[in-house]
Design a protein around this motif. Sequence first.
Motif, PDB file in Angstrom:
ATOM      1  N   PRO A  93       0.836  -1.208   0.000  1.00 53.10           N
ATOM      2  CA  PRO A  93       0.000   0.000   0.000  1.00 53.10           C
ATOM      3  C   PRO A  93       0.872   1.261   0.000  1.00 53.10           C
ATOM      4  O   PRO A  93       1.875   1.316   0.691  1.00 53.10           O
ATOM      5  N   ARG A  94       0.468   2.237  -0.848  1.00 54.17           N
ATOM      6  CA  ARG A  94       1.267   3.458  -1.011  1.00 54.17           C
ATOM      7  C   ARG A  94       0.620   4.615  -0.249  1.00 54.17           C
ATOM      8  O   ARG A  94      -0.616   4.691  -0.159  1.00 54.17           O
ATOM      9  N   PRO A  95       1.465   5.559   0.213  1.00 51.81           N
ATOM     10  CA  PRO A  95       0.924   6.755   0.882  1.00 51.81           C
ATOM     11  C   PRO A  95      -0.049   7.529  -0.009  1.00 51.81           C
ATOM     12  O   PRO A  95      -1.024   8.096   0.485  1.00 51.81           O
ATOM     13  N   GLU A  96       0.202   7.552  -1.335  1.00 49.64           N
ATOM     14  CA  GLU A  96      -0.716   8.275  -2.231  1.00 49.64           C
ATOM     15  C   GLU A  96      -2.124   7.715  -2.099  1.00 49.64           C
ATOM     16  O   GLU A  96      -3.103   8.452  -2.105  1.00 49.64           O
ATOM     17  N   THR A  97      -2.193   6.398  -2.022  1.00 50.53           N
ATOM     18  CA  THR A  97      -3.505   5.753  -1.984  1.00 50.53           C
ATOM     19  C   THR A  97      -4.244   6.103  -0.681  1.00 50.53           C
ATOM     20  O   THR A  97      -5.471   6.187  -0.654  1.00 50.53           O
ATOM     21  N   GLU A  98      -3.462   6.334   0.385  1.00 51.52           N
ATOM     22  CA  GLU A  98      -4.093   6.775   1.634  1.00 51.52           C
ATOM     23  C   GLU A  98      -4.858   8.078   1.410  1.00 51.52           C
ATOM     24  O   GLU A  98      -5.918   8.295   1.995  1.00 51.52           O
ATOM     25  N   GLN A  99      -4.295   8.931   0.542  1.00 55.30           N
ATOM     26  CA  GLN A  99      -4.947  10.218   0.285  1.00 55.30           C
ATOM     27  C   GLN A  99      -6.287  10.089  -0.413  1.00 55.30           C
ATOM     28  O   GLN A  99      -7.143  10.957  -0.293  1.00 55.30           O
ATOM     29  N   LEU A 100      -6.446   8.996  -1.179  1.00 57.95           N
ATOM     30  CA  LEU A 100      -7.729   8.774  -1.840  1.00 57.95           C
ATOM     31  C   LEU A 100      -8.846   8.702  -0.781  1.00 57.95           C
ATOM     32  O   LEU A 100      -9.951   9.200  -0.990  1.00 57.95           O
ATOM     33  N   ASP A 102      -8.868  10.274   2.051  1.00 58.82           N
ATOM     34  CA  ASP A 102      -9.162  11.650   2.485  1.00 58.82           C
ATOM     35  C   ASP A 102     -10.146  12.322   1.530  1.00 58.82           C
ATOM     36  O   ASP A 102     -11.036  13.052   1.957  1.00 58.82           O
ATOM     37  N   HIS A 103      -9.964  12.083   0.223  1.00 58.07           N
ATOM     38  CA  HIS A 103     -10.877  12.701  -0.745  1.00 58.07           C
ATOM     39  C   HIS A 103     -12.293  12.145  -0.591  1.00 58.07           C
ATOM     40  O   HIS A 103     -13.260  12.896  -0.683  1.00 58.07           O
ATOM     41  N   VAL A 104     -12.390  10.853  -0.346  1.00 56.81           N
ATOM     42  CA  VAL A 104     -13.718  10.267  -0.120  1.00 56.81           C
ATOM     43  C   VAL A 104     -14.328  10.899   1.137  1.00 56.81           C
ATOM     44  O   VAL A 104     -15.495  11.289   1.155  1.00 56.81           O
ATOM     45  N   ALA A 105     -13.505  11.025   2.182  1.00 53.76           N
ATOM     46  CA  ALA A 105     -14.013  11.592   3.448  1.00 53.76           C
ATOM     47  C   ALA A 105     -14.504  13.024   3.228  1.00 53.76           C
ATOM     48  O   ALA A 105     -15.584  13.389   3.726  1.00 53.76           O
ATOM     49  N   SER A 106     -13.776  13.837   2.462  1.00 61.07           N
ATOM     50  CA  SER A 106     -14.267  15.214   2.307  1.00 61.07           C
ATOM     51  C   SER A 106     -15.504  15.272   1.423  1.00 61.07           C
ATOM     52  O   SER A 106     -16.387  16.101   1.653  1.00 61.07           O
ATOM     53  N   TRP A 107     -15.602  14.377   0.453  1.00 63.41           N
ATOM     54  CA  TRP A 107     -16.832  14.317  -0.366  1.00 63.41           C
ATOM     55  C   TRP A 107     -18.033  13.945   0.530  1.00 63.41           C
ATOM     56  O   TRP A 107     -19.106  14.548   0.422  1.00 63.41           O
ATOM     57  N   ILE A 108     -17.829  12.996   1.406  1.00 58.75           N
ATOM     58  CA  ILE A 108     -18.924  12.577   2.291  1.00 58.75           C
ATOM     59  C   ILE A 108     -19.336  13.734   3.211  1.00 58.75           C
ATOM     60  O   ILE A 108     -20.515  13.981   3.428  1.00 58.75           O
ATOM     61  N   GLN A 109     -18.360  14.466   3.687  1.00 62.69           N
ATOM     62  CA  GLN A 109     -18.673  15.626   4.531  1.00 62.69           C
ATOM     63  C   GLN A 109     -19.415  16.702   3.749  1.00 62.69           C
ATOM     64  O   GLN A 109     -20.458  17.186   4.171  1.00 62.69           O
ATOM     65  N   SER A 110     -18.868  17.050   2.563  1.00 61.65           N
ATOM     66  CA  SER A 110     -19.418  18.218   1.868  1.00 61.65           C
ATOM     67  C   SER A 110     -20.684  17.896   1.075  1.00 61.65           C
ATOM     68  O   SER A 110     -21.584  18.734   0.995  1.00 61.65           O
ATOM     69  N   LYS A 111     -20.770  16.694   0.482  1.00 67.89           N
ATOM     70  CA  LYS A 111     -21.897  16.410  -0.402  1.00 67.89           C
ATOM     71  C   LYS A 111     -22.963  15.524   0.231  1.00 67.89           C
ATOM     72  O   LYS A 111     -24.070  15.423  -0.266  1.00 67.89           O
ATOM     73  N   ARG A 112     -22.639  14.834   1.309  1.00 67.80           N
ATOM     74  CA  ARG A 112     -23.604  13.907   1.898  1.00 67.80           C
ATOM     75  C   ARG A 112     -23.898  14.262   3.352  1.00 67.80           C
ATOM     76  O   ARG A 112     -24.416  13.443   4.104  1.00 67.80           O
ATOM     77  N   GLY A 113     -23.514  15.467   3.734  1.00 62.91           N
ATOM     78  CA  GLY A 113     -23.763  15.916   5.102  1.00 62.91           C
ATOM     79  C   GLY A 113     -23.214  14.936   6.131  1.00 62.91           C
ATOM     80  O   GLY A 113     -23.780  14.748   7.209  1.00 62.91           O
ATOM     81  N   GLY A 114     -22.106  14.293   5.799  1.00 60.13           N
ATOM     82  CA  GLY A 114     -21.463  13.372   6.747  1.00 60.13           C
ATOM     83  C   GLY A 114     -22.088  11.980   6.758  1.00 60.13           C
ATOM     84  O   GLY A 114     -21.627  11.108   7.484  1.00 60.13           O
ATOM     85  N   LEU A 115     -23.118  11.774   5.944  1.00 63.13           N
ATOM     86  CA  LEU A 115     -23.798  10.471   5.929  1.00 63.13           C
ATOM     87  C   LEU A 115     -22.964   9.423   5.187  1.00 63.13           C
ATOM     88  O   LEU A 115     -22.647   9.603   4.009  1.00 63.13           O
ATOM     89  N   ARG A 116     -22.617   8.327   5.887  1.00 67.80           N
ATOM     90  CA  ARG A 116     -21.768   7.332   5.223  1.00 67.80           C
ATOM     91  C   ARG A 116     -22.523   6.615   4.101  1.00 67.80           C
ATOM     92  O   ARG A 116     -23.753   6.606   4.066  1.00 67.80           O
ATOM     93  N   VAL A 117     -21.770   6.024   3.212  1.00 74.29           N
ATOM     94  CA  VAL A 117     -22.337   5.326   2.050  1.00 74.29           C
ATOM     95  C   VAL A 117     -22.788   3.930   2.492  1.00 74.29           C
ATOM     96  O   VAL A 117     -22.054   3.231   3.186  1.00 74.29           O
ATOM     97  N   GLU A 118     -24.011   3.546   2.086  1.00 71.78           N
ATOM     98  CA  GLU A 118     -24.537   2.217   2.475  1.00 71.78           C
ATOM     99  C   GLU A 118     -23.719   1.085   1.868  1.00 71.78           C
ATOM    100  O   GLU A 118     -23.308   0.158   2.542  1.00 71.78           O
TER     101      GLU A 118
END
Length: 289
Positions: A93-100, A102-118
């Motif tokens: 596993p690469r550090p770059e992939t860890e950042q992916l 983070d991007h999912v987490a910010s999308w969930i915060q900003s576009k889904r009001g923090g609601l996790r994906v089923e």
Amino acid sequence: MICRAAVDSLTTELGAAGFESPRIEAERLVAMTLGVRRHELYVHSEIRIEPAEATRLSSLVRRRVAGEPLQYIEGSAPFRELELSVNSAVLVPRPETEQLVDHVASWIQSKRGGLRVECALDVGTGSGALALALISEHLVRSIVAVDLSESALGVAASNVRALGLTGRIQLRQCGADFWAELGPDERFGLIVSNPPYVTDAELECLPDEVRCHEPRAALAGGPDGLDIIRQLSAGAPDRLEPAGALFVEIGAEQGSAVYSLLKADDRWSEVRVYKDLCERDRFAVAVRR
Ligand code: GLN
């Protein structure tokens, strides 16, 4: 030999062999031999290394000097908060992939009001790194994780069990057409992938440590590296729920090609390319209408 002296002489040996951080590597190899953690070594610095341990250490050193990644020798690698089992069936596993993540987490915060994906889908799961991190960080409730490689799925399965996440992850072996592995009505709120994206030309120039030891099928993305990314971008809109998103890791030179590829498809309402910490294009994100 005394532990401290073994670390010192191994540091010199690895330094001479051209390793960038010879002391850290020497400490890790000696710690592994003694069955302790690297930071615990100083407690043991005066203990004697028994002949059987010395034999084991030299066989580990031989593997390392032959270029095998330290993570394969240790059998584990960190990813986000997790410590995952790895072997040569899966990418380290690469550090770059860890950042992916983070991007999912910010999308969930900003576009889904923090609601996790089923339910999410991970294409080319390898060790299960992305899938397991998404679950354990409460970004996703359950995930289907597919991979071509049976031995990679074996590694993923042992990680799933070790983390007690058996009920949350479905591992499936897929063929070259990974979409065919899904049921006709299966839809996801999120699709993630760290696909093979290295071009044929780049493949030959990769460091030996990667080229000779890591699984080629997890790296090689065809002549322009985009074979799997094309498959993902073509099939993902049909498999995503409305407003669901595709997050893909890409190569540093692929930003504009992947952007154009996704932009040309009007089933996506939003397309973005993000850079990694080294300021290289590294992730493409597309949101379904
Ligand atoms: N980032 C990896 C490398 O540098 C490639 C990983 C991949 O193809 N998914 O080798």
